[in-house]
Design a protein around this motif. Structure first.
Motif, PDB file in Angstrom:
ATOM      1  N   ASP A  20       5.877   4.249   8.114  1.00  0.00           N
ATOM      2  CA  ASP A  20       6.339   4.024   8.176  1.00  0.00           C
ATOM      3  C   ASP A  20       6.792   2.798   9.849  1.00  0.00           C
ATOM      4  O   ASP A  20       7.443   2.032   9.706  1.00  0.00           O
ATOM      5  N   GLU A  21       6.831   3.376  10.242  1.00  0.00           N
ATOM      6  CA  GLU A  21       6.763   3.182  11.668  1.00  0.00           C
ATOM      7  C   GLU A  21       6.084   1.985  12.272  1.00  0.00           C
ATOM      8  O   GLU A  21       6.377   1.065  12.939  1.00  0.00           O
ATOM      9  N   LYS A  22       4.651   1.656  11.399  1.00  0.00           N
ATOM     10  CA  LYS A  22       4.542   0.633  11.706  1.00  0.00           C
ATOM     11  C   LYS A  22       4.609  -0.495  11.295  1.00  0.00           C
ATOM     12  O   LYS A  22       4.946  -1.416  11.667  1.00  0.00           O
ATOM     13  N   VAL A  23       5.100  -0.187  10.542  1.00  0.00           N
ATOM     14  CA  VAL A  23       6.204  -1.366  10.176  1.00  0.00           C
ATOM     15  C   VAL A  23       7.618  -1.846  10.468  1.00  0.00           C
ATOM     16  O   VAL A  23       7.696  -2.772  10.618  1.00  0.00           O
ATOM     17  N   ASP A  24       8.154  -0.626  10.642  1.00  0.00           N
ATOM     18  CA  ASP A  24       9.574  -0.694  11.580  1.00  0.00           C
ATOM     19  C   ASP A  24       8.803  -1.771  13.346  1.00  0.00           C
ATOM     20  O   ASP A  24       9.901  -2.734  13.470  1.00  0.00           O
ATOM     21  N   ASN A  25       7.214  -0.791  14.109  1.00  0.00           N
ATOM     22  CA  ASN A  25       7.231  -2.415  14.992  1.00  0.00           C
ATOM     23  C   ASN A  25       6.705  -3.290  15.139  1.00  0.00           C
ATOM     24  O   ASN A  25       7.265  -3.968  15.902  1.00  0.00           O
ATOM     25  N   LEU A  26       6.046  -3.423  13.635  1.00  0.00           N
ATOM     26  CA  LEU A  26       5.875  -5.124  13.272  1.00  0.00           C
ATOM     27  C   LEU A  26       7.483  -5.833  12.955  1.00  0.00           C
ATOM     28  O   LEU A  26       7.021  -7.069  13.873  1.00  0.00           O
ATOM     29  N   GLN A  27       8.078  -5.362  12.397  1.00  0.00           N
ATOM     30  CA  GLN A  27       9.347  -6.126  12.336  1.00  0.00           C
ATOM     31  C   GLN A  27      10.115  -6.309  13.734  1.00  0.00           C
ATOM     32  O   GLN A  27      10.108  -7.422  14.205  1.00  0.00           O
ATOM     33  N   SER A  87       1.144  -1.117  -0.145  1.00  0.00           N
ATOM     34  CA  SER A  87      -0.133   0.242  -0.148  1.00  0.00           C
ATOM     35  C   SER A  87       1.038   1.952   0.029  1.00  0.00           C
ATOM     36  O   SER A  87       0.220   2.738  -0.898  1.00  0.00           O
ATOM     37  N   ALA A  88       1.424   1.373   0.860  1.00  0.00           N
ATOM     38  CA  ALA A  88       2.855   2.561   1.283  1.00  0.00           C
ATOM     39  C   ALA A  88       3.569   3.243  -0.376  1.00  0.00           C
ATOM     40  O   ALA A  88       3.814   4.253  -0.321  1.00  0.00           O
ATOM     41  N   ILE A  89       3.625   1.765  -1.332  1.00  0.00           N
ATOM     42  CA  ILE A  89       4.272   1.637  -2.583  1.00  0.00           C
ATOM     43  C   ILE A  89       3.114   2.749  -3.533  1.00  0.00           C
ATOM     44  O   ILE A  89       4.239   3.417  -4.363  1.00  0.00           O
ATOM     45  N   GLY A  90       2.326   2.085  -3.629  1.00  0.00           N
ATOM     46  CA  GLY A  90       1.303   2.896  -4.470  1.00  0.00           C
ATOM     47  C   GLY A  90       0.945   3.993  -3.638  1.00  0.00           C
ATOM     48  O   GLY A  90       0.725   5.084  -5.113  1.00  0.00           O
ATOM     49  N   ARG A  91       0.784   4.782  -2.929  1.00  0.00           N
ATOM     50  CA  ARG A  91       0.305   5.923  -1.709  1.00  0.00           C
ATOM     51  C   ARG A  91       1.276   7.430  -2.263  1.00  0.00           C
ATOM     52  O   ARG A  91       1.551   8.200  -3.508  1.00  0.00           O
ATOM     53  N   ALA A  92       2.535   6.271  -2.119  1.00  0.00           N
ATOM     54  CA  ALA A  92       4.009   6.721  -2.632  1.00  0.00           C
ATOM     55  C   ALA A  92       4.082   7.252  -3.237  1.00  0.00           C
ATOM     56  O   ALA A  92       4.590   9.037  -4.102  1.00  0.00           O
ATOM     57  N   LEU A 130      11.991   1.678   1.624  1.00  0.00           N
ATOM     58  CA  LEU A 130      11.731   2.467   0.148  1.00  0.00           C
ATOM     59  C   LEU A 130      11.254   3.070   0.054  1.00  0.00           C
ATOM     60  O   LEU A 130      11.270   4.185  -1.189  1.00  0.00           O
ATOM     61  N   ALA A 131       9.708   2.349   0.330  1.00  0.00           N
ATOM     62  CA  ALA A 131       8.395   3.358  -0.163  1.00  0.00           C
ATOM     63  C   ALA A 131       8.511   5.203   0.338  1.00  0.00           C
ATOM     64  O   ALA A 131       8.123   5.473  -0.244  1.00  0.00           O
ATOM     65  N   GLN A 132       8.998   4.470   1.788  1.00  0.00           N
ATOM     66  CA  GLN A 132       9.438   5.961   2.711  1.00  0.00           C
ATOM     67  C   GLN A 132      10.114   8.047   1.160  1.00  0.00           C
ATOM     68  O   GLN A 132       9.930   8.550   0.993  1.00  0.00           O
ATOM     69  N   HIS A 133      11.247   6.791   1.323  1.00  0.00           N
ATOM     70  CA  HIS A 133      12.130   7.204   0.076  1.00  0.00           C
ATOM     71  C   HIS A 133      11.056   8.297  -1.240  1.00  0.00           C
ATOM     72  O   HIS A 133      11.423   9.047  -1.394  1.00  0.00           O
ATOM     73  N   VAL A 134      10.964   6.980  -1.574  1.00  0.00           N
ATOM     74  CA  VAL A 134       9.761   8.089  -2.387  1.00  0.00           C
ATOM     75  C   VAL A 134       9.098   8.814  -1.918  1.00  0.00           C
ATOM     76  O   VAL A 134       8.957  10.092  -2.989  1.00  0.00           O
ATOM     77  N   ALA A 135       8.706   8.588  -0.879  1.00  0.00           N
ATOM     78  CA  ALA A 135       7.470  10.123  -0.322  1.00  0.00           C
ATOM     79  C   ALA A 135       8.378  10.696   0.377  1.00  0.00           C
ATOM     80  O   ALA A 135       7.553  12.456  -0.290  1.00  0.00           O
TER      81      ALA A 135
END
Length: 239
Positions: free
Chosen positions: A49-56, A25-30, A96-101
């Motif tokens: 992206d913090e939610k992804v980091d927390n999941l990891q 979803s992030a890469i699409g929205r970015a 990487l999606a965050q970098h695009v954003a």
């Protein structure tokens, strides 16, 4: 006790699927934020992206606790160790999606991408999102055939990546150095995002078969996919 153990193993798999959903979803929205110069959307991708980091982090904690307390062996050990590596791929995809954003935010209120490259970047974003959606499906179904096919889908992203460079090297390029740098970075972000999706799929192949993806023949892949499908339908037994 064994039921709790299998629930913990299942929760690790669920976390991977959720990570794949979020980064897809992030890469699409970015991509939308960048092409439309939508600052609010770009900021939402960056913050999410913090939610992804927390999941990891949660997944790593569960995996390490399982290794310490249960000392899994055979297939269960492969699940835990492989999941740790897949979570790293998915977390990096989120970055990487965050970098695009962030490129979108940096160039606001303008779009970072020249109008004549919008279609190429849009296609790269859509392909990247579809690749990650397939990766999420592979994580659920453990479909070895589909996992092996993902590398063919990745070829389309690589081709678009090369197309961007052809534009940049063309004598008719008129958008300046700053834009050329942006486009170069964006192309690399999408290409690496797709590579991480493929990496996760290849790890599923190893998880199911015990062999690396480039060592699996089509007959073995079909048999493994059928076995995984049957295991999904059958009640779970003790490890």
């Amino acid at each position: 006790m064994r039921d709790a153990y299998h629930e913990e193993l299942d929760s690790i798999g669920d976390s991977l699927v959720e990570m794949a959903r979020l980064v897809g979803s992030a890469i699409g929205r970015a991509t939308t934020a960048m092409l439309d110069a939508d600052l609010n959307l770009a900021e939402s991708v960056i913050a999410a992206d913090e939610k992804v980091d927390n999941l990891q982090r949660d997944l790593e904690t569960k995996a390490i606790n399982l290794l310490a307390r249960q000392q899994p062996v055979a297939t269960d050990l492969r699940i835990v160790v492989t999941s740790l590596r897949m979570s790293a791929d998915l977390e990096r995809s989120g970055d990487l999606a965050q970098h695009v954003a962030k490129v979108a935010r940096l160039r606001y209120p303008e779009s970072a991408v020249p109008r004549d490259l919008h279609a190429t970047i849009l296609e790269m974003g859509q392909l990247a999102q579809r690749l990650m959606a397939k990766t999420g499906e592979i994580l659920i179904t453990k479909d070895v055939d589909l996992a092996l096919q993902l590398e063919q889908d990745d070829d389309a992203i690589d081709l678009l990546h090369r197309t961007l460079f052809q534009h940049l090297m063309d004598d008719r390029w008129k958008h300046g150095i700053e834009t050329a740098v942006d486009v170069t970075l964006l192309g690399r972000y999408y290409e690496r995002f797709a590579d991480h999706a493929v990496s996760v799929a290849r790890r599923v192949v190893y998880l199911v078969t015990g062999d690396y993806a480039d060592e699996v023949d089509p007959a073995t892949a079909a048999a493994a996919s059928a076995a995984a499908s049957g295991a999904e339908e059958a009640p779970a037994g003790d490890a």
